[in-house]
Design an enzyme around this catalytic site. Structure first.
Site, PDB file in Angstrom:
ATOM      1  N   SER A  39       0.804  -1.217   0.000  1.00  0.00           N
ATOM      2  CA  SER A  39       0.000   0.000   0.000  1.00  0.00           C
ATOM      3  C   SER A  39       0.843   1.275   0.000  1.00  0.00           C
ATOM      4  O   SER A  39       1.615   1.498  -0.914  1.00  0.00           O
ATOM      5  CB  SER A  39      -0.953  -0.051   1.192  1.00  0.00           C
ATOM      6  OG  SER A  39      -1.866   1.003   1.119  1.00  0.00           O
ATOM      7  N   HIS A  40       0.705   2.059   1.059  1.00  0.00           N
ATOM      8  CA  HIS A  40       1.359   3.369   1.123  1.00  0.00           C
ATOM      9  C   HIS A  40       2.759   3.292   1.727  1.00  0.00           C
ATOM     10  O   HIS A  40       3.410   4.308   1.887  1.00  0.00           O
ATOM     11  CB  HIS A  40       0.487   4.291   1.965  1.00  0.00           C
ATOM     12  CG  HIS A  40       0.109   3.633   3.269  1.00  0.00           C
ATOM     13  ND1 HIS A  40      -0.837   2.632   3.329  1.00  0.00           N
ATOM     14  CD2 HIS A  40       0.573   3.793   4.502  1.00  0.00           C
ATOM     15  CE1 HIS A  40      -0.938   2.215   4.583  1.00  0.00           C
ATOM     16  NE2 HIS A  40      -0.100   2.892   5.312  1.00  0.00           N
TER      17      HIS A  40
ATOM     18  N   GLU B 215     -11.200   7.021   7.997  1.00  0.00           N
ATOM     19  CA  GLU B 215     -10.511   8.306   8.150  1.00  0.00           C
ATOM     20  C   GLU B 215      -9.138   8.296   7.483  1.00  0.00           C
ATOM     21  O   GLU B 215      -8.550   9.341   7.253  1.00  0.00           O
ATOM     22  CB  GLU B 215     -10.379   8.679   9.633  1.00  0.00           C
ATOM     23  CG  GLU B 215      -9.836   7.607  10.576  1.00  0.00           C
ATOM     24  CD  GLU B 215      -8.449   7.115  10.288  1.00  0.00           C
ATOM     25  OE1 GLU B 215      -7.571   7.968  10.055  1.00  0.00           O
ATOM     26  OE2 GLU B 215      -8.227   5.897  10.293  1.00  0.00           O
TER      27      GLU B 215
ATOM     28  N   ASP C 207      -2.478   6.561  -3.386  1.00  0.00           N
ATOM     29  CA  ASP C 207      -1.307   5.950  -2.740  1.00  0.00           C
ATOM     30  C   ASP C 207      -0.661   4.868  -3.607  1.00  0.00           C
ATOM     31  O   ASP C 207      -1.020   4.688  -4.775  1.00  0.00           O
ATOM     32  CB  ASP C 207      -1.699   5.371  -1.380  1.00  0.00           C
ATOM     33  CG  ASP C 207      -2.528   4.105  -1.503  1.00  0.00           C
ATOM     34  OD1 ASP C 207      -3.273   3.984  -2.490  1.00  0.00           O
ATOM     35  OD2 ASP C 207      -2.441   3.234  -0.629  1.00  0.00           O
TER      36      ASP C 207
ATOM     37  N   ASP D 108      -0.823   1.625  -3.997  1.00  0.00           N
ATOM     38  CA  ASP D 108      -1.615   0.624  -4.725  1.00  0.00           C
ATOM     39  C   ASP D 108      -2.960   1.169  -5.192  1.00  0.00           C
ATOM     40  O   ASP D 108      -3.795   0.409  -5.683  1.00  0.00           O
ATOM     41  CB  ASP D 108      -1.823  -0.618  -3.859  1.00  0.00           C
ATOM     42  CG  ASP D 108      -2.617  -0.327  -2.611  1.00  0.00           C
ATOM     43  OD1 ASP D 108      -2.536   0.812  -2.106  1.00  0.00           O
ATOM     44  OD2 ASP D 108      -3.323  -1.225  -2.131  1.00  0.00           O
TER      45      ASP D 108
ATOM     46  N   LYS E  44     -11.386  -0.223  -1.129  1.00  0.00           N
ATOM     47  CA  LYS E  44     -11.500   1.222  -1.242  1.00  0.00           C
ATOM     48  C   LYS E  44     -10.839   1.619  -2.548  1.00  0.00           C
ATOM     49  O   LYS E  44     -10.048   0.873  -3.109  1.00  0.00           O
ATOM     50  CB  LYS E  44     -10.883   1.918  -0.039  1.00  0.00           C
ATOM     51  CG  LYS E  44      -9.438   1.561   0.243  1.00  0.00           C
ATOM     52  CD  LYS E  44      -9.013   2.233   1.537  1.00  0.00           C
ATOM     53  CE  LYS E  44      -7.636   1.795   1.952  1.00  0.00           C
ATOM     54  NZ  LYS E  44      -7.666   0.994   3.175  1.00  0.00           N
TER      55      LYS E  44
ATOM     56  N   ASP F 200      -5.613   2.625  -3.628  1.00  0.00           N
ATOM     57  CA  ASP F 200      -6.905   2.541  -2.943  1.00  0.00           C
ATOM     58  C   ASP F 200      -7.186   3.738  -2.040  1.00  0.00           C
ATOM     59  O   ASP F 200      -8.313   3.915  -1.582  1.00  0.00           O
ATOM     60  CB  ASP F 200      -7.067   1.211  -2.189  1.00  0.00           C
ATOM     61  CG  ASP F 200      -5.975   0.965  -1.186  1.00  0.00           C
ATOM     62  OD1 ASP F 200      -5.067   1.817  -1.058  1.00  0.00           O
ATOM     63  OD2 ASP F 200      -6.014  -0.095  -0.522  1.00  0.00           O
ATOM     64  N   ARG F 201      -6.172   4.566  -1.782  1.00  0.00           N
ATOM     65  CA  ARG F 201      -6.415   5.742  -0.931  1.00  0.00           C
ATOM     66  C   ARG F 201      -6.558   7.003  -1.766  1.00  0.00           C
ATOM     67  O   ARG F 201      -6.110   7.046  -2.906  1.00  0.00           O
ATOM     68  CB  ARG F 201      -5.241   5.946   0.024  1.00  0.00           C
ATOM     69  CG  ARG F 201      -5.094   4.847   1.017  1.00  0.00           C
ATOM     70  CD  ARG F 201      -4.041   5.206   2.046  1.00  0.00           C
ATOM     71  NE  ARG F 201      -4.081   4.215   3.116  1.00  0.00           N
ATOM     72  CZ  ARG F 201      -3.528   4.360   4.299  1.00  0.00           C
ATOM     73  NH1 ARG F 201      -2.857   5.463   4.575  1.00  0.00           N
ATOM     74  NH2 ARG F 201      -3.631   3.425   5.213  1.00  0.00           N
TER      75      ARG F 201
HETATM   76  C1  G1P Z   1      -4.272   1.525   8.192  1.00  0.00           C
HETATM   77  C2  G1P Z   1      -5.503   2.389   8.338  1.00  0.00           C
HETATM   78  C3  G1P Z   1      -6.743   1.578   8.035  1.00  0.00           C
HETATM   79  C4  G1P Z   1      -6.614   0.959   6.649  1.00  0.00           C
HETATM   80  C5  G1P Z   1      -5.316   0.178   6.530  1.00  0.00           C
HETATM   81  C6  G1P Z   1      -5.081  -0.334   5.124  1.00  0.00           C
HETATM   82  O1  G1P Z   1      -4.331   0.456   9.091  1.00  0.00           O
HETATM   83  O2  G1P Z   1      -5.591   2.945   9.628  1.00  0.00           O
HETATM   84  O3  G1P Z   1      -7.857   2.396   8.126  1.00  0.00           O
HETATM   85  O4  G1P Z   1      -7.688   0.095   6.394  1.00  0.00           O
HETATM   86  O5  G1P Z   1      -4.209   1.012   6.892  1.00  0.00           O
HETATM   87  O6  G1P Z   1      -4.953   0.712   4.204  1.00  0.00           O
HETATM   88  P1  G1P Z   1      -3.575   0.462  10.514  1.00  0.00           P
HETATM   89  O7  G1P Z   1      -2.123   0.712  10.232  1.00  0.00           O
HETATM   90  O8  G1P Z   1      -4.155   1.610  11.292  1.00  0.00           O
HETATM   91  O9  G1P Z   1      -3.888  -0.874  11.114  1.00  0.00           O
HETATM   92 ZN    ZN Z   2      -3.294   1.376  -0.291  1.00  0.00          ZN
END
Ligand code: G1P
Ligand code: ZN
Length: 544
Positions: free
Chosen positions: A113-114, A365, A278, A280, A377, A282-283
């Site tokens: 992801s990010h 959020e 981000d 991948d 997402k 999804d954000r």
């Molecule tokens: C974080 C975000 C959560 C999201 C997840 C995947 O997870 O807070 O909302 O679904 O990344 O993108 P966390 O690191 O808080 O467990």
């Molecule tokens: Zn992501």
């Protein structure tokens, strides 16, 4: 084709987190590490014989190598076909779209992801089921238990697949089909939104936008949709080529990591609309000229303006937000007289509600927003939703948000992250809070009276499964909240997230900086949990 069975022994750290298994590239490169996890996925699934899988990733470092291994293991496990995005590319929402459109058995998405990419950074792998969504906890737990007892994995001996050539290839008895990663997704977007109105806006000369793909996976999607299909001028999409190390950037669309975009949007001659996605895809982050829209507000606003979008104009079945997401959407749901569900953090909890048709829109959020069009997402989708609203209302982003606050009130909101703290300290902090929830109830702290303190527990409205210990909530009598939880996606030490929120309806105070209006609650959040004592930190690393 020869199938080789390789003896192996379990690793004890393969329990999937909030979003799949995430580790450093170095860990994934430990001999047998990736293979063990992939075999555990296949073993945990019922019958793979002849089934079709979707496979792709965000293009980060190790993506191609991992893909080749997974393809050879899929062939050895009897899959009939694997559909792979060209170049190994598939954004997370596009993978979900392809799984659904072609009704495949499931899919494997390679992404952290990010999190940053590169030889010293992160990699990840996640399994999605036939509905296109992240595997439910029952399955991820089955994968984990399998990983604890694995003794062998199977792989075929074969030359690498050509990932860059569209069309079908054979890997033993299994077919590998290399697909265009963008077209199915772009078509879906075209079905949902009013592309004519959006094209008119983008080519009117009176409106400009900037989309920052952060050198990550959405570049090709944004070029195709915004520039080719919607006619935005070249240069609308910046950092639009996916790079294995994201150009050294941290591909997380927030005020800290999308600095250049934020600077562009704060300039005197800023574009009207700015957005980013981000690693991948999804954000999303949404910006107006000199204006930042919090993800919680964005979700509420999409729900309130859904009538402008063809796909949602018929009304929303219901909405959902993760527990730490602000209560802004609850007010919109109340006005529309629809149900608003409160789920634990993580997209997987929305899956059942979406599948059962109980909700149409949902979000978190953490810059995550989505709908029933896929089961992930979807960053670019949220950007297009906004663009559709802007095309319909012809007002500025700031004006639209202000109108929203006037009507529903504002949930002033901030999240404070303490990153890379000691795992022991962080769990001790959570543990002491947990044991103190009863004693915190009904106390008065400064100007605030605690109404309820608990450890959030969720009962799924569809399958009635219970997920407990999902974060400590302190709810105050004026509707304010403080929430504490530990991240389930980090790869170094622990990350403590503190979410702070307070409703505001006084028109003169709607515009205040959240760090100012929440100052007493912020102080309380540090003192109640004794953050300095347990983590050694006096201030958060990231404030969003
Ligand atoms: C974080 C975000 C959560 C999201 C997840 C995947 O997870 O807070 O909302 O679904 O990344 O993108 P966390 O690191 O808080 O467990
Ligand atoms: Zn992501």
């Amino acid at each position: 084709m020869k199938v080789t069975t390789i003896p192996t022994s379990p690793f004890d750290d393969q329990r999937p987190g909030t979003s799949g298994l995430r580790k450093k590239v170095k860990v994934f490169r430990t001999p047998h590490y990736l293979e063990n996890f992939v075999q555990s996925i296949f073993d945990a699934l019922e019958d793979c014989e002849g089934k079709t899988l979707v496979l792709g990733g965000d293009g980060r470092y190790y993506n191609r190598e991992a893909l080749q291994i997974i393809l050879k293991m899929a062939a050895a496990s009897g899959f009939g076909k694997v559909m792979v995005g060209r170049g190994g590319i598939l954004s997370t929402p596009a993978a979900s779209c392809v799984i659904r459109k072609y009704q495949t058995f499931g899919g494997i998405i390679l992404s952290a992801s990010h999190n940053p990419g590169g030889p010293d950074h992160d990699f990840g792998i996640k399994y999605n089921t036939a509905n296109g969504g992240p595997a439910a906890e029952k399955i991820t737990e089955a994968i984990y238990s399998r990983s604890r007892e694995i003794t062998q994995y199977r792989i075929v001996e074969a030359a690498d697949v050509d990932l860059d050539r569209i069309g079908a290839q054979q890997l033993g008895a299994m077919q590998v089909e290399i697909i265009d990663p963008v077209s199915d997704y772009a078509e879906l977007m075209q079905q949902l939104f009013d592309f004519d109105a959006m094209r008119e806006l983008l080519t009117s000369g009176a409106f400009s936008m900037r989309y920052d793909a952060m050198n990550a996976v959405t570049g090709p999607y944004a070029h195709e949709i915004l520039e080719n299909r919607l006619g935005a001028p070249a240069g609308t999409v910046i950092r639009g080529t996916p790079l294995a190390d994201f150009g050294g950037a941290h591909p997380d669309p927030n005020l800290v990591h999308a600095k250049e975009l934020v600077a562009t949007m704060n300039a005197a001659d800023a574009p009207d609309f700015g957005a980013a996605s981000d690693g991948d895809g999804d954000r999303n982050m949404i910006l107006g000229r000199q204006f930042y829209v919090t993800p919680s507000d964005s979700l509420a606003l999409l729900a309130a303006n859904a009538s402008h979008v063809p796909a949602y104009a018929g009304g929303l079945a219901g909405v959902a937000r993760s527990m730490p997401t602000s209560q802004a959407i609850d007010r919109v749901a109340a006005a529309q007289q629809i149900e608003c569900y409160e789920t634990p953090t993580g997209w997987k909890f929305f899956g059942n509600l979406l599948d059962a048709g109980k909700i149409t829109l949902c979000g978190e959020e953490s810059f995550g927003t989505g709908s029933d069009h896929v089961r992930e997402k979807d960053g670019l989708w949220a950007v297009l939703f906004w663009l559709n609203i802007l095309a319909a209302r012809r007002q500025s982003v700031a004006q639209i948000v202000h109108d929203h606050w006037q009507r529903y009130g504002r949930d002033v909101y901030t999240r404070h992250d303490y990153e890379g703290v000691s795992a022991d300290g962080a769990s001790a902090l959570m543990e002491q809070l947990r044991t103190r929830t009863a004693e915190l109830g009904e106390q008065t702290l400064g100007n605030y009276r605690v109404e309820l303190a608990d450890d959030f527990s969720y009962t799924d409205a569809v399958d009635h499964s219970v997920s407990s210990k999902q974060g400590i909530r302190i709810l105050f009598s004026n509707g304010a909240r403080i929430v504490y939880r530990l991240s389930g996606t980090g790869t170094e030490g622990a990350t403590l997230r503190v979410y702070i929120e307070q409703p505001e309806t006084d028109p003169d105070r709607l515009d205040q900086d959240p760090q100012q209006s929440l100052v007493e609650l912020i102080q309380l959040s540090a003192s109640i949990a004794e953050i300095e004592k347990f983590t050694g930190r006096t201030a958060p690393d990231v404030i969003t």
